[in-house]
Motif scaffolding. Structure first.
Motif, PDB file in Angstrom:
ATOM      1  N   ASP A   1       0.857  -1.191   0.000  1.00  0.00           N
ATOM      2  CA  ASP A   1       0.000   0.000   0.000  1.00  0.00           C
ATOM      3  C   ASP A   1       0.885   1.231   0.000  1.00  0.00           C
ATOM      4  OD1 ASP A   1      -2.739  -1.108   0.372  1.00  0.00           O
ATOM      5  OD2 ASP A   1      -1.892  -1.842   2.262  1.00  0.00           O
TER       6      ASP A   1
ATOM      7  N   ALA B   1       2.547   7.444   3.215  1.00  0.00           N
ATOM      8  CA  ALA B   1       2.475   6.325   4.156  1.00  0.00           C
ATOM      9  C   ALA B   1       2.514   5.056   3.307  1.00  0.00           C
ATOM     10  CB  ALA B   1       1.204   6.382   4.980  1.00  0.00           C
TER      11      ALA B   1
ATOM     12  N   ARG C   1       2.926   0.535   3.367  1.00  0.00           N
ATOM     13  CA  ARG C   1       3.046  -0.780   3.983  1.00  0.00           C
ATOM     14  C   ARG C   1       3.765  -1.640   2.963  1.00  0.00           C
ATOM     15  NH1 ARG C   1       0.002  -5.479   3.995  1.00  0.00           N
ATOM     16  NH2 ARG C   1      -1.522  -4.531   2.608  1.00  0.00           N
ATOM     17  N   CYS C   2       4.875  -2.235   3.379  1.00  0.00           N
ATOM     18  CA  CYS C   2       5.666  -2.997   2.421  1.00  0.00           C
ATOM     19  C   CYS C   2       6.318  -4.204   3.090  1.00  0.00           C
ATOM     20  CB  CYS C   2       6.705  -2.113   1.741  1.00  0.00           C
ATOM     21  SG  CYS C   2       7.748  -1.175   2.852  1.00  0.00           S
TER      22      CYS C   2
ATOM     23  N   GLU D   1       8.339  -6.995   7.533  1.00  0.00           N
ATOM     24  CA  GLU D   1       7.227  -6.130   7.144  1.00  0.00           C
ATOM     25  C   GLU D   1       7.482  -4.750   7.720  1.00  0.00           C
ATOM     26  OE1 GLU D   1       3.841  -8.181   8.724  1.00  0.00           O
ATOM     27  OE2 GLU D   1       3.852  -9.660   7.105  1.00  0.00           O
ATOM     28  N   TRP D   2       7.205  -3.717   6.922  1.00  0.00           N
ATOM     29  CA  TRP D   2       7.463  -2.353   7.347  1.00  0.00           C
ATOM     30  C   TRP D   2       6.232  -1.489   7.146  1.00  0.00           C
ATOM     31  CZ3 TRP D   2      12.557  -1.059   4.290  1.00  0.00           C
ATOM     32  CH2 TRP D   2      13.635  -1.795   4.828  1.00  0.00           C
ATOM     33  N   LEU D   3       6.049  -0.570   8.071  1.00  0.00           N
ATOM     34  CA  LEU D   3       5.132   0.548   7.910  1.00  0.00           C
ATOM     35  C   LEU D   3       5.999   1.795   7.910  1.00  0.00           C
ATOM     36  CD1 LEU D   3       2.319  -0.353  10.455  1.00  0.00           C
ATOM     37  CD2 LEU D   3       2.243  -0.602   7.978  1.00  0.00           C
TER      38      LEU D   3
ATOM     39  N   GLN E   1       9.721   4.658  10.627  1.00  0.00           N
ATOM     40  CA  GLN E   1       9.636   3.291  10.125  1.00  0.00           C
ATOM     41  C   GLN E   1       9.368   2.355  11.298  1.00  0.00           C
ATOM     42  OE1 GLN E   1      13.239   2.058   8.218  1.00  0.00           O
ATOM     43  NE2 GLN E   1      12.627  -0.058   8.096  1.00  0.00           N
TER      44      GLN E   1
END
Length: 131
Positions: free
Chosen positions: A73, A82, A84-85, A100-102, A118
């Motif tokens: 996203d 912003a 999400r990856c 997983e990262w935000l 992060q």
């Protein structure tokens, strides 16, 4: 500005992440083209200096053999983004690693990231994985 912000966010997540781990390019140049000189990068509550980011390249390059960043996203609002990856990497000692990262960030007018928060997590291995 939204187009510049989207390009900067993608450059940070995909190009920066890949190049810091896998390229032969001077890490200071990678940081310089991706982040402003006064950039603030906070990972899981810890503020990192550009010096620390540059120093992180050596162990990453020693241990990471492949990496792939997937952006699940990406939201853009003017200078802010912003995301999400998920980062998948092959590590010489740890094997296959998934993180997983935000990310929440802000981009300067010149297209470089000036502020990044992060949050990361490494999902627990599923039962039976690796057997």
């Amino acid at each position: 500005m939204s187009e510049i912000t989207e390009l900067a966010a993608r450059r940070l997540m995909i190009d920066y992440t890949r190049d810091m781990a896998l390229s032969d390019e001077d890490p200071a140049q990678i940081v310089g083209r991706t982040l402003t000189d006064d950039a603030v990068w906070i990972t899981d509550g810890t503020e990192l200096t550009t010096h620390q980011l540059i120093e992180h390249a050596a162990p990453a390059r020693k241990n990471v053999t492949t990496s792939h960043m997937r952006i699940d996203d990406l939201l853009i609002d003017g200078h802010r983004f912003a995301a999400r990856c998920c980062l998948s990497a092959e590590h010489r000692k740890l094997g296959h690693v998934v993180s997983e990262w935000l990310l929440i960030g802000e981009v300067a007018d010149d297209g470089r990231v000036r502020h990044i928060h992060q949050l990361g997590r490494t999902p627990a291995a599923e039962p039976g994985a690796g057997e």
